[in-house]
Write an enzyme that holds these catalytic residues in place. Structure first.
Site, PDB file in Angstrom:
ATOM      1  N   LYS A  39     -15.053   3.446  48.836  1.00 12.66           N
ATOM      2  CA  LYS A  39     -16.455   3.315  47.420  1.00 12.66           C
ATOM      3  C   LYS A  39     -16.817   1.945  48.361  1.00 12.66           C
ATOM      4  CE  LYS A  39     -13.902   3.147  44.162  1.00 12.66           C
ATOM      5  NZ  LYS A  39     -12.636   3.356  44.305  1.00 12.66           N
TER       6      LYS A  39
ATOM      7  N   ARG B 106     -15.421   2.501  34.389  1.00  6.56           N
ATOM      8  CA  ARG B 106     -14.355   2.981  33.817  1.00  6.56           C
ATOM      9  C   ARG B 106     -14.296   3.908  33.442  1.00  6.56           C
ATOM     10  NH1 ARG B 106     -10.568   1.205  38.758  1.00  6.56           N
ATOM     11  NH2 ARG B 106     -11.424  -1.030  39.231  1.00  6.56           N
TER      12      ARG B 106
ATOM     13  N   ARG C 221      -2.953   3.100  56.304  1.00  8.02           N
ATOM     14  CA  ARG C 221      -3.676   1.930  56.449  1.00  8.02           C
ATOM     15  C   ARG C 221      -2.466   0.451  55.637  1.00  8.02           C
ATOM     16  NH1 ARG C 221      -8.368   1.221  51.973  1.00  8.02           N
ATOM     17  NH2 ARG C 221      -5.832   1.049  50.222  1.00  8.02           N
TER      18      ARG C 221
ATOM     19  N   ARG D  14      -1.990  -4.425  51.896  1.00  5.18           N
ATOM     20  CA  ARG D  14      -2.565  -4.631  49.778  1.00  5.18           C
ATOM     21  C   ARG D  14      -2.067  -4.779  49.098  1.00  5.18           C
ATOM     22  NH1 ARG D  14      -8.329  -1.734  49.846  1.00  5.18           N
ATOM     23  NH2 ARG D  14      -8.176  -1.468  47.686  1.00  5.18           N
TER      24      ARG D  14
ATOM     25  N   ARG E 241      -1.889   4.427  39.634  1.00  7.42           N
ATOM     26  CA  ARG E 241      -3.028   4.406  39.488  1.00  7.42           C
ATOM     27  C   ARG E 241      -4.301   5.136  39.819  1.00  7.42           C
ATOM     28  NH1 ARG E 241      -5.496  -0.738  42.930  1.00  7.42           N
ATOM     29  NH2 ARG E 241      -7.027  -0.214  41.921  1.00  7.42           N
TER      30      ARG E 241
END
Length: 193
Positions: A13, A88, A127, A139, A150
């Protein structure tokens, strides 16, 4: 154009929001970035949000909507914006609809990035490996356990949210696991580009 991008973390996104922002000349608005900016700026809603975060609480829907309202009222968002990370929940979606309707506006598109959980996990872990190999920090959410938590939360929230926007005729779906340029090409017809 007023656009909402839906999808789990790692679905692309943010990458696509940046590309569309450049193409359309409208700002990409990340809820997390706006929240951090409000806290740093010491705005009234930022101070309330900081109190909640300092207690370890989630920032309330009302505070998030207030931050969104403040941000989309800025001059650079008058021609439109791309929301990444908001709404959300169906409650937040209803609040966004009411906020826009109060200004005589509506959304132009809601685009959901569909992804396969296992393939997305492989992308995120890749990643993280690339960042480590380059000596870059990873991250916090680039680990399997946090991702699964999540993703489960996203799945619970997304099904009703997708249905909400589908019922309104706004929802469009793209394959978020395609290469970046292919994802962008899928988006353009939805935006009359």
């Amino acid at each position: 154009m007023r656009i909402v991008l839906l999808g789990p973390a790692g679905a692309g996104k943010g990458t696509q929001a940046a590309r569309l922002a450049e193409l359309l000349g409208i700002p990409p608005l990340s809820t997390g970035d706006m929240l951090r900016a409000a806290v740093l700026a010491g705005t009234p809603v930022g101070l309330k949000a900081k109190e909640a975060m300092d207690r370890g609480d989630l920032v309330s829907d009302e505070m998030v909507v207030e931050i969104i309202s403040d941000r989309i009222g800025k001059p650079d968002a008058r021609r439109g914006f791309i929301l990444d990370g908001f709404p959300r929940t169906v409650v937040q979606a209803g609040a966004l609809d009411a906020l826009l309707a109060g200004s005589g506006l509506a959304l132009d598109a809601v685009i959901e990035f569909k992804v396969d959980e296992a393939a997305l996990l492989a992308r995120i872990m890749g990643r993280a490996r690339e960042a480590e190999a380059e000596g870059m920090p990873t991250r916090n959410d680039d680990n399997a356990e946090i991702f699964r938590t999540r993703f489960d939360a996203y799945r619970r929230q997304c099904v009703p949210l997708s249905a909400y926007y589908a019922d309104k005729g706004y929802l469009r779906v793209v394959d978020g696991l395609l290469p970046r340029d292919d994802v962008t090409r899928q988006l353009l017809p939805f935006l009359n580009c």
